[in-house]
Write a protein that holds these residues in place. Sequence first.
Motif, mmCIF file in Angstrom:
data_model
loop_
_atom_site.group_PDB
_atom_site.id
_atom_site.type_symbol
_atom_site.label_atom_id
_atom_site.label_comp_id
_atom_site.label_asym_id
_atom_site.label_seq_id
_atom_site.Cartn_x
_atom_site.Cartn_y
_atom_site.Cartn_z
ATOM 1 N N PHE A 7 -11.682 -17.072 -1.828
ATOM 2 C CA PHE A 7 -11.348 -16.430 -0.561
ATOM 3 C C PHE A 7 -12.574 -15.734 0.020
ATOM 4 N N SER A 8 -13.284 -14.998 -0.836
ATOM 5 C CA SER A 8 -14.461 -14.258 -0.384
ATOM 6 C C SER A 8 -15.558 -15.197 0.093
ATOM 7 N N ILE A 9 -15.744 -16.315 -0.603
ATOM 8 C CA ILE A 9 -16.740 -17.301 -0.174
ATOM 9 C C ILE A 9 -16.392 -17.830 1.208
ATOM 10 N N TYR A 10 -15.119 -18.188 1.393
ATOM 11 C CA TYR A 10 -14.683 -18.717 2.691
ATOM 12 C C TYR A 10 -14.900 -17.693 3.796
ATOM 13 N N SER A 11 -14.486 -16.433 3.571
ATOM 14 C CA SER A 11 -14.644 -15.427 4.611
ATOM 15 C C SER A 11 -16.117 -15.135 4.888
ATOM 16 N N THR A 12 -16.969 -15.241 3.870
ATOM 17 C CA THR A 12 -18.406 -15.051 4.082
ATOM 18 C C THR A 12 -18.983 -16.162 4.954
ATOM 19 N N VAL A 13 -18.533 -17.394 4.729
ATOM 20 C CA VAL A 13 -18.969 -18.514 5.571
ATOM 21 C C VAL A 13 -18.598 -18.256 7.026
ATOM 22 N N LEU A 14 -17.374 -17.799 7.259
ATOM 23 C CA LEU A 14 -16.912 -17.575 8.628
ATOM 24 C C LEU A 14 -17.638 -16.416 9.289
ATOM 25 N N SER A 15 -17.897 -15.353 8.533
ATOM 26 C CA SER A 15 -18.489 -14.159 9.133
ATOM 27 C C SER A 15 -19.995 -14.258 9.321
ATOM 28 N N THR A 16 -20.669 -15.072 8.511
ATOM 29 C CA THR A 16 -22.131 -15.155 8.590
ATOM 30 C C THR A 16 -22.595 -16.006 9.755
ATOM 31 N N GLY A 17 -21.858 -17.081 10.054
ATOM 32 C CA GLY A 17 -22.226 -17.916 11.178
ATOM 33 C C GLY A 17 -23.268 -18.962 10.847
ATOM 34 N N PRO A 18 -23.964 -19.487 11.873
ATOM 35 C CA PRO A 18 -24.849 -20.637 11.689
ATOM 36 C C PRO A 18 -26.062 -20.401 10.806
ATOM 37 N N ALA A 19 -26.401 -19.139 10.525
ATOM 38 C CA ALA A 19 -27.584 -18.859 9.692
ATOM 39 C C ALA A 19 -27.300 -19.005 8.205
ATOM 40 N N ILE A 20 -26.049 -19.264 7.838
ATOM 41 C CA ILE A 20 -25.686 -19.174 6.425
ATOM 42 C C ILE A 20 -26.441 -20.170 5.556
ATOM 43 N N MET A 21 -26.701 -21.383 6.042
ATOM 44 C CA MET A 21 -27.390 -22.358 5.199
ATOM 45 C C MET A 21 -28.819 -21.931 4.918
ATOM 46 N N ASP A 22 -29.485 -21.358 5.912
ATOM 47 C CA ASP A 22 -30.832 -20.822 5.673
ATOM 48 C C ASP A 22 -30.796 -19.763 4.588
ATOM 49 N N TYR A 23 -29.835 -18.868 4.668
ATOM 50 C CA TYR A 23 -29.729 -17.775 3.709
ATOM 51 C C TYR A 23 -29.414 -18.294 2.310
ATOM 52 N N LEU A 24 -28.508 -19.284 2.223
ATOM 53 C CA LEU A 24 -28.156 -19.845 0.923
ATOM 54 C C LEU A 24 -29.373 -20.474 0.251
ATOM 55 N N LEU A 25 -30.149 -21.202 1.021
ATOM 56 C CA LEU A 25 -31.264 -21.942 0.437
ATOM 57 C C LEU A 25 -32.388 -21.047 -0.069
ATOM 58 N N VAL A 26 -32.511 -19.837 0.464
ATOM 59 C CA VAL A 26 -33.593 -18.955 0.009
ATOM 60 C C VAL A 26 -33.055 -17.793 -0.816
ATOM 61 N N SER A 27 -31.791 -17.893 -1.271
ATOM 62 C CA SER A 27 -31.227 -16.838 -2.107
ATOM 63 C C SER A 27 -31.896 -16.833 -3.478
#
Length: 357
Positions: free
Chosen positions: A118-138
């Motif tokens: 649930f938290s992962i899904y809500s994070t995807v929705l709240s972060t918006g289009p930048a999320i893939m950039d953030y995931l890749l450099v985590s």
Amino acid sequence: MSTRMIAVKELVPGMAIGEPVLSVSGKVLLGKDVIIAPRTISLLTMWNVSHVFVSSETTSSPESNAPVETSVRKDGLTENFTDFFKEYDNLITTSVNSFDFIRNTKQVPIQELKETSFSIYSTVLSTGPAIMDYLLVSDYNLADKVTRHSVMVAFISTIIGHKLKLSDDKIHVLCLAGLLHDIGKLVVSKETDSEPKAHVINGAKLLQHVPSLPQEVLLSVLQHHELMDGSGVPMGSASDKIHLFARIIAVADLFHQHAYSGEDANPFPVLEYMSKQLFDKLDQGICQPFIRYIRDCLINSPVLLSDGRTGQIIFFNTDHLDKPVVKTHSGTIIDLATTKTIFIQRLVNPEYWANAN
């Protein structure tokens, strides 16, 4: 600021959460001051939350009835990245605890894992289009390999499901399936750990008697190493005999496994590999839209070149997705498809980019 209780079915986009929304186990589902969007209401309904507290000072207006999108400003990247990383760190920590429990007891804490998804899904929705950039450099070293990979596949599968316009209910099940897809690796011996068939079968055995587990999750775990041409494992299933969620997870799984060179994110070679070498292996109705999505996300992303210079992606060569056009900090335009001496070493995070500028 005063608050008032309101039924979820009466919420209107634009309202603000007045007090944190908690799960039955006390986990924060939505924080205070979160602005209600249409998908927020869908999530609350899916979480079986009937009432929430909202700020008494927020009122509905014609503008607030429009979907609320998360904007990503160039001058706010560092702050947004920091906020995302804190949430990602919490998700990793929670997942580590759940996975360690599975390793030690051979039992599945399904409620905790559902809440994590649930938290992962809500994070995807709240972060918006930048999320893939953030995931890749985590941070690469936040957790053991299985946990980190599982969380990343859950994130990426959720993004794909969202882009394919699956319903909220289906995306949540898909996210849970992505989180659990490698659960068999937690219980197999080290001797068989490298064999996909072993962890797939052991994962399915571990999950088959878990109460309240959607059947789609079990099927996804069992089939995520099947391939469209029938050359996968464990059954050699092909085409539409493979569940949609398993086909989505196969794309997410492969992308994440190959998106790193050691500890550094470098997704460009895997985009080329997926588009050229795996055309008959992956579902192209999933793979091609995903490649386009990643390509679009990576435009303007900061990168470190092999010669030590930093720059940003400004254009993708259709025939060479691993060799885009880069604009360096000094303003030099480099078409990597025309040079054999310079290549992308890795993506860099916003802090690195800001310091190099």
